[in-house]
Design a protein around this motif. Structure first.
Motif, PDB file in Angstrom:
ATOM      1  N   SER A   1      15.640   9.667  -2.716  1.00 63.13           N
ATOM      2  CA  SER A   1      14.588   8.665  -2.951  1.00 63.13           C
ATOM      3  C   SER A   1      13.498   9.252  -3.856  1.00 63.13           C
ATOM      4  O   SER A   1      13.036   8.595  -4.793  1.00 63.13           O
ATOM      5  CB  SER A   1      13.988   8.222  -1.614  1.00 63.13           C
ATOM      6  N   CYS A   2      13.115  10.486  -3.584  1.00 61.69           N
ATOM      7  CA  CYS A   2      12.104  11.151  -4.412  1.00 61.69           C
ATOM      8  C   CYS A   2      12.605  11.321  -5.843  1.00 61.69           C
ATOM      9  O   CYS A   2      11.844  11.119  -6.798  1.00 61.69           O
ATOM     10  CB  CYS A   2      11.734  12.507  -3.825  1.00 61.69           C
ATOM     11  N   ASP A   3      13.875  11.689  -5.981  1.00 61.07           N
ATOM     12  CA  ASP A   3      14.456  11.862  -7.311  1.00 61.07           C
ATOM     13  C   ASP A   3      14.374  10.556  -8.105  1.00 61.07           C
ATOM     14  O   ASP A   3      14.062  10.570  -9.300  1.00 61.07           O
ATOM     15  CB  ASP A   3      15.907  12.328  -7.169  1.00 61.07           C
ATOM     16  N   GLN A   4      14.625   9.445  -7.439  1.00 59.27           N
ATOM     17  CA  GLN A   4      14.562   8.145  -8.124  1.00 59.27           C
ATOM     18  C   GLN A   4      13.152   7.792  -8.553  1.00 59.27           C
ATOM     19  O   GLN A   4      12.934   7.368  -9.684  1.00 59.27           O
ATOM     20  CB  GLN A   4      15.117   7.040  -7.217  1.00 59.27           C
ATOM     21  N   VAL A   5      12.168   7.971  -7.686  1.00 60.49           N
ATOM     22  CA  VAL A   5      10.804   7.548  -8.032  1.00 60.49           C
ATOM     23  C   VAL A   5      10.100   8.537  -8.951  1.00 60.49           C
ATOM     24  O   VAL A   5       9.222   8.134  -9.724  1.00 60.49           O
ATOM     25  CB  VAL A   5       9.924   7.263  -6.786  1.00 60.49           C
TER      26      VAL A   5
ATOM     27  N   ALA B   1       7.619  19.661 -13.170  1.00 61.70           N
ATOM     28  CA  ALA B   1       8.073  20.779 -12.340  1.00 61.70           C
ATOM     29  C   ALA B   1       8.587  20.279 -10.987  1.00 61.70           C
ATOM     30  O   ALA B   1       9.572  20.811 -10.452  1.00 61.70           O
ATOM     31  CB  ALA B   1       6.939  21.783 -12.144  1.00 61.70           C
ATOM     32  N   THR B   2       7.956  19.235 -10.455  1.00 64.65           N
ATOM     33  CA  THR B   2       8.390  18.683  -9.169  1.00 64.65           C
ATOM     34  C   THR B   2       9.771  18.035  -9.310  1.00 64.65           C
ATOM     35  O   THR B   2      10.619  18.182  -8.425  1.00 64.65           O
ATOM     36  CB  THR B   2       7.353  17.682  -8.623  1.00 64.65           C
ATOM     37  N   VAL B   3      10.002  17.350 -10.425  1.00 68.52           N
ATOM     38  CA  VAL B   3      11.333  16.777 -10.684  1.00 68.52           C
ATOM     39  C   VAL B   3      12.376  17.885 -10.673  1.00 68.52           C
ATOM     40  O   VAL B   3      13.442  17.748 -10.056  1.00 68.52           O
ATOM     41  CB  VAL B   3      11.362  15.999 -12.024  1.00 68.52           C
TER      42      VAL B   3
ATOM     43  N   ASP C   1       4.028   5.701  -6.293  1.00 63.12           N
ATOM     44  CA  ASP C   1       5.390   6.250  -6.273  1.00 63.12           C
ATOM     45  C   ASP C   1       5.441   7.608  -5.574  1.00 63.12           C
ATOM     46  O   ASP C   1       6.424   7.925  -4.896  1.00 63.12           O
ATOM     47  CB  ASP C   1       5.947   6.344  -7.699  1.00 63.12           C
ATOM     48  N   ILE C   2       4.397   8.395  -5.728  1.00 68.29           N
ATOM     49  CA  ILE C   2       4.332   9.664  -4.996  1.00 68.29           C
ATOM     50  C   ILE C   2       4.305   9.383  -3.494  1.00 68.29           C
ATOM     51  O   ILE C   2       4.972  10.060  -2.709  1.00 68.29           O
ATOM     52  CB  ILE C   2       3.095  10.490  -5.432  1.00 68.29           C
ATOM     53  N   GLU C   3       3.558   8.359  -3.107  1.00 66.77           N
ATOM     54  CA  GLU C   3       3.506   7.959  -1.693  1.00 66.77           C
ATOM     55  C   GLU C   3       4.884   7.492  -1.205  1.00 66.77           C
ATOM     56  O   GLU C   3       5.265   7.770  -0.062  1.00 66.77           O
ATOM     57  CB  GLU C   3       2.475   6.849  -1.484  1.00 66.77           C
ATOM     58  N   THR C   4       5.621   6.795  -2.053  1.00 64.50           N
ATOM     59  CA  THR C   4       6.971   6.356  -1.686  1.00 64.50           C
ATOM     60  C   THR C   4       7.851   7.566  -1.404  1.00 64.50           C
ATOM     61  O   THR C   4       8.592   7.594  -0.407  1.00 64.50           O
ATOM     62  CB  THR C   4       7.588   5.497  -2.815  1.00 64.50           C
ATOM     63  N   CYS C   5       7.767   8.569  -2.265  1.00 65.88           N
ATOM     64  CA  CYS C   5       8.521   9.805  -2.037  1.00 65.88           C
ATOM     65  C   CYS C   5       8.091  10.439  -0.718  1.00 65.88           C
ATOM     66  O   CYS C   5       8.931  10.798   0.105  1.00 65.88           O
ATOM     67  CB  CYS C   5       8.300  10.775  -3.199  1.00 65.88           C
ATOM     68  N   GLU C   6       6.788  10.539  -0.533  1.00 66.13           N
ATOM     69  CA  GLU C   6       6.267  11.178   0.677  1.00 66.13           C
ATOM     70  C   GLU C   6       6.737  10.445   1.931  1.00 66.13           C
ATOM     71  O   GLU C   6       7.136  11.076   2.915  1.00 66.13           O
ATOM     72  CB  GLU C   6       4.734  11.236   0.622  1.00 66.13           C
ATOM     73  N   ASN C   7       6.708   9.132   1.899  1.00 69.39           N
ATOM     74  CA  ASN C   7       7.152   8.340   3.056  1.00 69.39           C
ATOM     75  C   ASN C   7       8.630   8.562   3.361  1.00 69.39           C
ATOM     76  O   ASN C   7       9.036   8.536   4.521  1.00 69.39           O
ATOM     77  CB  ASN C   7       6.865   6.858   2.837  1.00 69.39           C
TER      78      ASN C   7
ATOM     79  N   LEU D   1      18.477  19.142  -4.452  1.00 68.00           N
ATOM     80  CA  LEU D   1      19.636  18.246  -4.297  1.00 68.00           C
ATOM     81  C   LEU D   1      20.936  18.943  -4.688  1.00 68.00           C
ATOM     82  O   LEU D   1      21.993  18.665  -4.114  1.00 68.00           O
ATOM     83  CB  LEU D   1      19.449  16.976  -5.130  1.00 68.00           C
ATOM     84  N   ASN D   2      20.861  19.848  -5.662  1.00 70.55           N
ATOM     85  CA  ASN D   2      22.060  20.563  -6.115  1.00 70.55           C
ATOM     86  C   ASN D   2      22.405  21.755  -5.240  1.00 70.55           C
ATOM     87  O   ASN D   2      23.469  22.333  -5.381  1.00 70.55           O
ATOM     88  CB  ASN D   2      21.887  21.016  -7.565  1.00 70.55           C
TER      89      ASN D   2
END
Length: 183
Positions: free
Chosen positions: A104-108, A79-81, A141-147, A88-89
């Motif tokens: 970045s979030c979309d990628q991870v 659901a988050t994806v 990876d969630i942390e990467t998105c958050e950052n 983004l759209n």
């Protein structure tokens, strides 16, 4: 009243009391097992809420409870994806920094979904160490998105909220797997 009619009167009453006792015992056992499952969770209240919200948890063993947490995390990640892609759209201008963060979030998040699914596959085979490895990778990876969203407003706040909830779900699943591995 004849002895036979007395028996027919007492039989339903006895069966009713037996069933009530069995249901109460089963609920007590389920509550106890859920408490045990959440004992190693970083967010015990969240863990209890997550497991108690699923009716299947009443009949699950520890492994079943881990599956319930993993499936909830998988559903949430998917659901988050969808939310990230929708943001983004969106044609409104969120600003370049928010757009970069969302990209970045979309990628991870593709990896997050895969890692949670790999965790579920590892649970099926009883490879609890692998579940831990995949869940820790998903949390990273969630942390990467958050950052990448740090300090942003608007759309970024919506994704940050979803990150927080998914991180708690992943930590819940990880905690249950630790309890399962200890047994």
């Amino acid at each position: 009243m004849s002895p036979i009619s007395g028996l027919f009167f007492l039989l339903p009453l006895t069966l009713s009391l037996s069933l009530t006792t069995a249901v109460a015992t089963n609920q007590t056992n389920a509550t106890s097992l859920i408490s045990k499952a959440c004992s190693r969770s970083l967010h015990a209240d969240f863990c209890l809420s997550l497991l108690n919200s699923d009716p299947n948890s009443k009949y699950a063993d520890l492994k079943g409870l881990a599956f319930i947490a993993l499936k909830a995390a998988s559903k949430n990640a998917t659901a988050t994806v969808a939310t990230i892609k929708a943001l983004l759209n969106d044609t409104s201008d969120a600003g370049p920094t928010v757009d970069d963060g969302l990209r970045s979030c979309d990628q991870v998040y593709g990896d997050v979904v895969d890692q949670i699914e790999d965790s579920i596959d590892s649970m099926v085979s009883g490879a609890y160490n692998d579940v831990g490895t995949w869940m820790k990778a998903a949390i990273a990876d969630i942390e990467t998105c958050e950052n990448s969203l740090q300090g942003q407003k608007g759309d970024a706040l919506e994704v940050s909220q979803k990150n927080r909830i998914l991180r708690q779900m992943c930590n819940t699943a990880l905690g249950i797997v630790h309890v399962l591995a200890d047994n």
